[in-house]
Design a protein around this motif. Structure first.
Motif, PDB file in Angstrom:
ATOM      1  N   ASP A 224      23.867 -70.307 -59.639  1.00 45.94           N
ATOM      2  CA  ASP A 224      24.280 -70.931 -60.885  1.00 45.94           C
ATOM      3  C   ASP A 224      23.054 -71.281 -61.722  1.00 45.94           C
ATOM      4  OD1 ASP A 224      23.182 -73.046 -59.488  1.00 45.94           O
ATOM      5  OD2 ASP A 224      25.076 -74.124 -59.225  1.00 45.94           O
ATOM      6  N   ALA A 225      23.261 -72.040 -62.780  1.00 44.25           N
ATOM      7  CA  ALA A 225      22.156 -72.394 -63.671  1.00 44.25           C
ATOM      8  C   ALA A 225      21.064 -73.148 -62.930  1.00 44.25           C
ATOM      9  CB  ALA A 225      22.682 -73.226 -64.840  1.00 44.25           C
ATOM     10  N   LYS A 226      21.449 -73.993 -61.982  1.00 48.89           N
ATOM     11  CA  LYS A 226      20.468 -74.769 -61.220  1.00 48.89           C
ATOM     12  C   LYS A 226      19.532 -73.856 -60.432  1.00 48.89           C
ATOM     13  CE  LYS A 226      20.292 -78.259 -57.526  1.00 48.89           C
ATOM     14  NZ  LYS A 226      19.972 -77.388 -56.371  1.00 48.89           N
ATOM     15  N   VAL A 227      20.102 -72.863 -59.760  1.00 44.85           N
ATOM     16  CA  VAL A 227      19.287 -71.932 -58.978  1.00 44.85           C
ATOM     17  C   VAL A 227      18.436 -71.070 -59.911  1.00 44.85           C
ATOM     18  CG1 VAL A 227      19.358 -69.928 -57.449  1.00 44.85           C
ATOM     19  CG2 VAL A 227      20.857 -71.888 -57.009  1.00 44.85           C
ATOM     20  N   LEU A 228      19.029 -70.558 -60.967  1.00 47.59           N
ATOM     21  CA  LEU A 228      18.294 -69.689 -61.885  1.00 47.59           C
ATOM     22  C   LEU A 228      17.159 -70.434 -62.573  1.00 47.59           C
ATOM     23  CD1 LEU A 228      21.333 -67.771 -63.401  1.00 47.59           C
ATOM     24  CD2 LEU A 228      19.657 -66.864 -61.785  1.00 47.59           C
ATOM     25  N   ASP A 229      17.367 -71.710 -62.858  1.00 47.29           N
ATOM     26  CA  ASP A 229      16.307 -72.505 -63.484  1.00 47.29           C
ATOM     27  C   ASP A 229      15.112 -72.710 -62.564  1.00 47.29           C
ATOM     28  OD1 ASP A 229      17.642 -72.741 -65.845  1.00 47.29           O
ATOM     29  OD2 ASP A 229      18.404 -74.760 -65.478  1.00 47.29           O
ATOM     30  N   ARG A 230      15.325 -72.587 -61.265  1.00 40.11           N
ATOM     31  CA  ARG A 230      14.226 -72.759 -60.311  1.00 40.11           C
ATOM     32  C   ARG A 230      13.389 -71.493 -60.157  1.00 40.11           C
ATOM     33  NH1 ARG A 230      13.849 -77.168 -57.302  1.00 40.11           N
ATOM     34  NH2 ARG A 230      12.612 -76.055 -55.739  1.00 40.11           N
ATOM     35  N   LEU A 251      23.697 -66.556 -65.917  1.00 39.20           N
ATOM     36  CA  LEU A 251      22.799 -65.399 -65.829  1.00 39.20           C
ATOM     37  C   LEU A 251      22.412 -64.918 -67.216  1.00 39.20           C
ATOM     38  CD1 LEU A 251      21.335 -63.127 -64.367  1.00 39.20           C
ATOM     39  CD2 LEU A 251      23.522 -61.896 -64.239  1.00 39.20           C
ATOM     40  N   VAL A 252      23.380 -64.772 -68.108  1.00 41.78           N
ATOM     41  CA  VAL A 252      23.084 -64.325 -69.471  1.00 41.78           C
ATOM     42  C   VAL A 252      22.129 -65.302 -70.139  1.00 41.78           C
ATOM     43  CG1 VAL A 252      24.077 -63.949 -71.760  1.00 41.78           C
ATOM     44  CG2 VAL A 252      25.217 -63.015 -69.738  1.00 41.78           C
ATOM     45  N   ASP A 253      22.366 -66.585 -69.957  1.00 41.88           N
ATOM     46  CA  ASP A 253      21.500 -67.591 -70.574  1.00 41.88           C
ATOM     47  C   ASP A 253      20.085 -67.507 -70.015  1.00 41.88           C
ATOM     48  OD1 ASP A 253      21.228 -70.099 -72.246  1.00 41.88           O
ATOM     49  OD2 ASP A 253      20.649 -70.890 -70.291  1.00 41.88           O
ATOM     50  N   GLY A 262      14.970 -59.955 -66.359  1.00 40.69           N
ATOM     51  CA  GLY A 262      16.064 -58.995 -66.306  1.00 40.69           C
ATOM     52  C   GLY A 262      16.860 -59.150 -65.030  1.00 40.69           C
ATOM     53  N   ALA A 263      17.914 -58.364 -64.937  1.00 40.83           N
ATOM     54  CA  ALA A 263      18.763 -58.365 -63.756  1.00 40.83           C
ATOM     55  C   ALA A 263      19.337 -56.975 -63.576  1.00 40.83           C
ATOM     56  CB  ALA A 263      19.885 -59.395 -63.888  1.00 40.83           C
ATOM     57  N   HIS A 282      24.139 -56.622 -72.587  1.00 43.87           N
ATOM     58  CA  HIS A 282      22.813 -57.234 -72.646  1.00 43.87           C
ATOM     59  C   HIS A 282      21.745 -56.187 -72.360  1.00 43.87           C
ATOM     60  CE1 HIS A 282      19.561 -60.056 -72.339  1.00 43.87           C
ATOM     61  NE2 HIS A 282      20.383 -61.046 -72.639  1.00 43.87           N
ATOM     62  N   PRO A 283      20.739 -56.055 -73.233  1.00 44.71           N
ATOM     63  CA  PRO A 283      19.753 -54.988 -73.053  1.00 44.71           C
ATOM     64  C   PRO A 283      18.832 -55.183 -71.853  1.00 44.71           C
ATOM     65  CG  PRO A 283      19.131 -56.425 -74.878  1.00 44.71           C
ATOM     66  CD  PRO A 283      20.523 -56.825 -74.475  1.00 44.71           C
ATOM     67  N   ARG A 284      18.763 -56.384 -71.285  1.00 43.12           N
ATOM     68  CA  ARG A 284      17.883 -56.617 -70.139  1.00 43.12           C
ATOM     69  C   ARG A 284      18.657 -56.739 -68.828  1.00 43.12           C
ATOM     70  NH1 ARG A 284      13.026 -55.048 -70.807  1.00 43.12           N
ATOM     71  NH2 ARG A 284      12.259 -56.527 -69.256  1.00 43.12           N
ATOM     72  N   ILE A 285      19.951 -56.433 -68.863  1.00 39.04           N
ATOM     73  CA  ILE A 285      20.756 -56.436 -67.639  1.00 39.04           C
ATOM     74  C   ILE A 285      21.184 -55.003 -67.362  1.00 39.04           C
ATOM     75  CG2 ILE A 285      22.842 -57.282 -66.512  1.00 39.04           C
ATOM     76  CD1 ILE A 285      22.637 -59.808 -68.172  1.00 39.04           C
ATOM     77  N   ARG A 286      20.720 -54.463 -66.245  1.00 33.60           N
ATOM     78  CA  ARG A 286      20.984 -53.073 -65.874  1.00 33.60           C
ATOM     79  C   ARG A 286      22.214 -53.013 -64.979  1.00 33.60           C
ATOM     80  NH1 ARG A 286      18.141 -51.796 -70.051  1.00 33.60           N
ATOM     81  NH2 ARG A 286      15.970 -52.440 -69.919  1.00 33.60           N
TER      82      ARG A 286
END
Length: 328
Positions: A224-230, A251-253, A262-263, A282-286
């Motif tokens: 989630d946002a918490k994990v991605l922020d780390r 993820l998009v954020d 990217g992802a 999203h151009p950076r999500i493959r």
């Protein structure tokens, strides 16, 4: 003697014929519903003892309509499409395919990770639009240069068969390979893979985070946002496991804000993703179409191995790879 009936639900991109032939040779009458619709499945499998399941949802209500059913054999490593608690209450076996495409999914995850690290889609776009290496080195959008893989850390969330295979493949390429999995058998922990006790700690210490978890109530929306922020600024996420492991808006954020560079996704919360899904645009999500498992060898295994599970159960009373054992 009454001939037992086995039914394939939806087979999507798979050809059920090799598995159907095995079952027929073992004495089964075989039908292919070719659908996820519960009404179609209830009608096609009303007298079936075995249901071979693709992506179709097999819930308590459908099981109520299949009174003769004794075994559910999935055409996948995951079995989250089946209400396993309801199956157990009814004394039904549930089987999965723990190793039908281990190598294939691990290779796809590594290829996805390296495509992100090397920024191959942007390199392809530069050439196709008439540019050359100077345009790639000094991009108009300010994208950074690719980083050297041997200076990066690959983090594995979950350490089952696929993740262990990926660790072996990635070790000569990445500088470090690390993982967290509180349920992993210490005896099977791969040599050279650093151990982290929590997802938060692993996320903060890695440059590419690759997901290898089953979907359960406790893992739903885990990333989630918490994990991605780390995660380190400019890091990457790879998901070849289950789409619902990741909170899509978060993820998009994270990509929009640059927390992630990217992802790469092979799986999605809704499959196929709808036309207006931000993940699709999203151009950076493959993206790939839930195809990490797909090779010529795995395509056959995914229909033959469930059939072999059903045949083993019919002959011996026990399937080869049970995920739910009603006798336990």
């Amino acid at each position: 003697m009454h001939q037992p009936v086995a039914v394939f639900t939806d087979t999507e991109d798979l050809d059920p014929e090799p598995g159907a032939r095995l079952l027929a040779d073992a004495g089964f009458a075989v039908r292919v519903a070719g659908s996820r619709d519960p009404d179609v499945l209830a009608a096609t499998a009303e007298d079936a003892v075995a249901l071979i399941v693709g992506y179709a949802r097999v819930d308590d209500a459908l099981l109520d309509r299949l009174p003769h059913l004794r075994i559910l054999a999935t055409m996948s490593a995951g079995h989250d499409m089946i209400d396993t608690a309801a199956a157990r209450r009814r004394g039904l076996w549930v089987t999965n395919l723990p190793d039908a495409a281990t190598e294939d999914v691990a290779v796809h995850a590594l290829a996805s990770a390296l495509s992100l690290v090397r920024d191959l889609p942007r390199a392809d776009s530069v050439v196709r639009t008439g540019g050359w290496n100077a345009d790639f080195a000094v991009p108009a959008d300010g994208a950074p240069l690719p980083r050297r893989a041997s200076e990066l850390t690959l983090g594995l969330v979950g350490l089952g068969r696929i993740a262990r295979k990926l660790a072996t493949l990635a070790a000569p390429v990445f500088g470090r390979v690390a993982a967290c999995d509180p349920y992993a058998d210490p005896a099977l922990w791969p040599e050279g893979v650093e151990r982290y006790e929590s997802l938060d700690a692993l996320a903060a210490a890695t440059d590419v985070l690759s997901l290898h978890l089953p979907l359960t109530p406790s893992t739903h929306g885990l990333v989630d946002a918490k994990v991605l922020d780390r995660m380190r600024p400019g890091s990457f996420l790879v998901n070849v496991a289950r789409g619902e492991l990741v909170a899509p808006d978060a993820l998009v954020d994270a990509v929009d804000t640059g927390r992630l560079a990217g992802a790469a996704l092979d799986v999605f919360p809704v499959e196929p993703p709808p036309a207006d899904d931000p993940l699709r645009h999203h151009p950076r999500i493959r993206l790939s179409p839930h195809s990490a498992y797909l090779t010529d060898a795995s395509r056959r295994a995914y229909v033959c191995k469930p059939a072999e599970n059903v045949i083993a159960w019919h002959r011996t009373g026990r399937p080869l790879t049970p995920a739910v054992d009603p006798t336990a």
